[in-house]
Design a protein around this motif. Structure first.
Motif, short mmCIF file in Angstrom:
data_model
loop_
_atom_site.label_atom_id
_atom_site.label_comp_id
_atom_site.label_asym_id
_atom_site.label_seq_id
_atom_site.Cartn_x
_atom_site.Cartn_y
_atom_site.Cartn_z
N MET A 58 -8.61 -15.37 -10.66
CA MET A 58 -8.07 -14.71 -9.50
C MET A 58 -9.21 -14.01 -8.76
SD MET A 58 -5.42 -11.54 -9.24
CE MET A 58 -3.92 -12.33 -9.69
N SER A 59 -9.24 -14.17 -7.44
CA SER A 59 -10.31 -13.54 -6.67
C SER A 59 -9.95 -12.10 -6.32
CB SER A 59 -10.57 -14.33 -5.39
OG SER A 59 -9.45 -14.25 -4.54
N LYS A 60 -10.95 -11.29 -6.19
CA LYS A 60 -10.76 -9.89 -5.84
C LYS A 60 -10.43 -9.77 -4.36
CE LYS A 60 -13.03 -5.46 -5.82
NZ LYS A 60 -14.25 -4.72 -5.96
N SER A 61 -9.47 -8.93 -4.03
CA SER A 61 -9.10 -8.71 -2.64
C SER A 61 -10.25 -8.06 -1.90
CB SER A 61 -7.87 -7.80 -2.57
OG SER A 61 -7.61 -7.46 -1.23
N ARG A 62 -10.49 -8.54 -0.70
CA ARG A 62 -11.55 -7.96 0.12
C ARG A 62 -10.99 -6.97 1.12
NH1 ARG A 62 -14.27 -13.22 2.25
NH2 ARG A 62 -12.22 -14.05 1.88
N TRP A 63 -9.78 -6.51 0.90
CA TRP A 63 -9.14 -5.55 1.81
C TRP A 63 -9.12 -4.17 1.18
CZ3 TRP A 63 -8.16 -6.80 6.68
CH2 TRP A 63 -8.18 -8.15 6.99
N HIS A 64 -9.38 -3.17 1.97
CA HIS A 64 -9.30 -1.78 1.53
C HIS A 64 -7.92 -1.26 1.89
CE1 HIS A 64 -13.64 -1.60 0.91
NE2 HIS A 64 -13.76 -2.24 2.06
N ILE A 65 -7.29 -0.58 0.95
CA ILE A 65 -6.01 0.07 1.19
C ILE A 65 -6.24 1.56 0.99
CG2 ILE A 65 -3.61 0.32 0.47
CD1 ILE A 65 -3.75 -2.57 -0.54
N LEU A 66 -6.18 2.29 2.09
CA LEU A 66 -6.43 3.73 2.07
C LEU A 66 -5.11 4.46 2.21
CD1 LEU A 66 -9.36 3.64 4.65
CD2 LEU A 66 -9.53 3.52 2.16
N ARG A 67 -4.85 5.38 1.30
CA ARG A 67 -3.61 6.18 1.35
C ARG A 67 -3.96 7.64 1.57
NH1 ARG A 67 -2.55 2.05 -2.28
NH2 ARG A 67 -0.54 1.02 -2.01
N ASP A 68 -3.33 8.23 2.58
CA ASP A 68 -3.54 9.64 2.90
C ASP A 68 -2.17 10.23 3.22
OD1 ASP A 68 -4.52 12.12 3.55
OD2 ASP A 68 -5.37 11.50 5.47
N GLY A 69 -1.53 10.80 2.21
CA GLY A 69 -0.18 11.32 2.41
C GLY A 69 0.79 10.22 2.77
N ASP A 70 1.43 10.35 3.92
CA ASP A 70 2.42 9.37 4.37
C ASP A 70 1.80 8.23 5.19
OD1 ASP A 70 4.55 10.62 3.15
OD2 ASP A 70 4.98 11.90 4.88
N THR A 71 0.48 8.17 5.25
CA THR A 71 -0.20 7.14 6.04
C THR A 71 -0.95 6.18 5.13
OG1 THR A 71 -0.46 8.68 7.88
CG2 THR A 71 -1.86 6.73 7.89
N PRO B 68 12.10 0.22 10.83
CA PRO B 68 12.86 0.98 9.84
C PRO B 68 12.01 1.22 8.59
CG PRO B 68 14.11 -0.93 10.62
CD PRO B 68 12.72 -1.06 11.16
N ASP B 69 12.35 2.26 7.85
CA ASP B 69 11.59 2.61 6.65
C ASP B 69 11.62 1.46 5.65
OD1 ASP B 69 10.07 4.06 4.91
OD2 ASP B 69 11.56 5.61 4.53
N GLY B 70 10.52 1.33 4.92
CA GLY B 70 10.39 0.29 3.91
C GLY B 70 9.04 0.44 3.23
N GLY B 71 8.62 -0.56 2.53
CA GLY B 71 7.34 -0.54 1.84
C GLY B 71 6.19 -0.60 2.83
N ARG B 72 5.37 0.44 2.87
CA ARG B 72 4.27 0.51 3.84
C ARG B 72 3.24 -0.59 3.62
NH1 ARG B 72 1.90 6.16 2.99
NH2 ARG B 72 2.33 5.46 0.89
N ALA B 73 2.86 -0.82 2.37
CA ALA B 73 1.85 -1.85 2.09
C ALA B 73 2.37 -3.23 2.44
CB ALA B 73 1.42 -1.80 0.62
N ALA B 74 3.63 -3.49 2.15
CA ALA B 74 4.22 -4.79 2.48
C ALA B 74 4.20 -5.02 3.99
CB ALA B 74 5.65 -4.87 1.94
N VAL B 75 4.58 -4.02 4.75
CA VAL B 75 4.56 -4.12 6.21
C VAL B 75 3.13 -4.33 6.70
CG1 VAL B 75 4.88 -2.84 8.37
CG2 VAL B 75 6.69 -2.85 6.65
N ALA B 76 2.19 -3.54 6.18
CA ALA B 76 0.80 -3.64 6.62
C ALA B 76 0.25 -5.05 6.40
CB ALA B 76 -0.06 -2.60 5.91
N VAL C 163 -4.65 -2.25 10.17
CA VAL C 163 -3.24 -1.88 10.35
C VAL C 163 -3.02 -0.52 9.69
CG1 VAL C 163 -0.83 -2.50 9.91
CG2 VAL C 163 -2.51 -4.29 10.35
N GLU C 164 -2.40 0.38 10.43
CA GLU C 164 -2.05 1.69 9.90
C GLU C 164 -0.53 1.83 9.95
OE1 GLU C 164 -4.10 5.61 11.00
OE2 GLU C 164 -2.21 5.66 12.13
N VAL C 165 0.07 2.25 8.83
CA VAL C 165 1.51 2.43 8.74
C VAL C 165 1.77 3.86 8.27
CG1 VAL C 165 3.67 1.62 7.74
CG2 VAL C 165 1.81 -0.01 8.17
N ARG C 166 2.47 4.62 9.12
CA ARG C 166 2.76 6.03 8.81
C ARG C 166 4.27 6.22 8.71
NH1 ARG C 166 3.83 9.76 12.69
NH2 ARG C 166 2.82 8.40 14.22
#
Length: 118
Positions: free
Chosen positions: A1-14, A34-42, A63-66
């Motif tokens: 499995m290859s390592k993801s080259r994407w950074h996922i930054l979490r800061d509170g609700d963002t 509508p509310d849902g999984g932020r990472a999935a939407v991103a 992509v930023e999801v707050r």
């Protein structure tokens, strides 16, 4: 499995999904879902935005999801290397965000990803 080259930054609700650090919005468009999984939407928004703009040289999606007041505020755009036609690119991104078919898929995917068995 290859390592993801994407950074996922979490800061509170963002949550911010980006390829390069620091994340930067040279171009951006916004929507509310509508509310849902932020990472999935991103991830879903990033994929569709990339498909729409993949021939644009020097573009790196961000992509930023707050989460706020029971809704997801999505900012989609990214970084550009070199000169840009900002208005044209932002219109293309907004078209992706305004697509009813894509929005329905993002919401369905985010809802499934948010419900996890205990």
């Amino acid at each position: 499995m290859s390592k993801s080259r994407w950074h996922i930054l979490r800061d509170g609700d963002t949550l911010t999904l980006c390829r390069q650090l620091p994340a930067r919005f040279d171009v951006a468009a916004r929507t509310v879902l509508p509310d849902g999984g932020r990472a999935a939407v991103a991830h879903q928004v990033r994929q569709d935005m990339w498909r729409a703009l993949q021939n644009l040289r020097g573009f790196t999606p961000v992509v930023e999801v707050r989460r706020e007041n029971g809704q997801l505020y999505v900012t989609a755009g990214g970084q550009m290397a070199g000169p840009i036609a900002k208005q044209v690119i932002e219109t293309a991104i907004q078209d992706v965000l305004d697509s009813p078919k894509r929005r329905a898929r993002w919401v369905a995917h985010a809802t499934r990803r948010q419900v996890r068995p205990s």
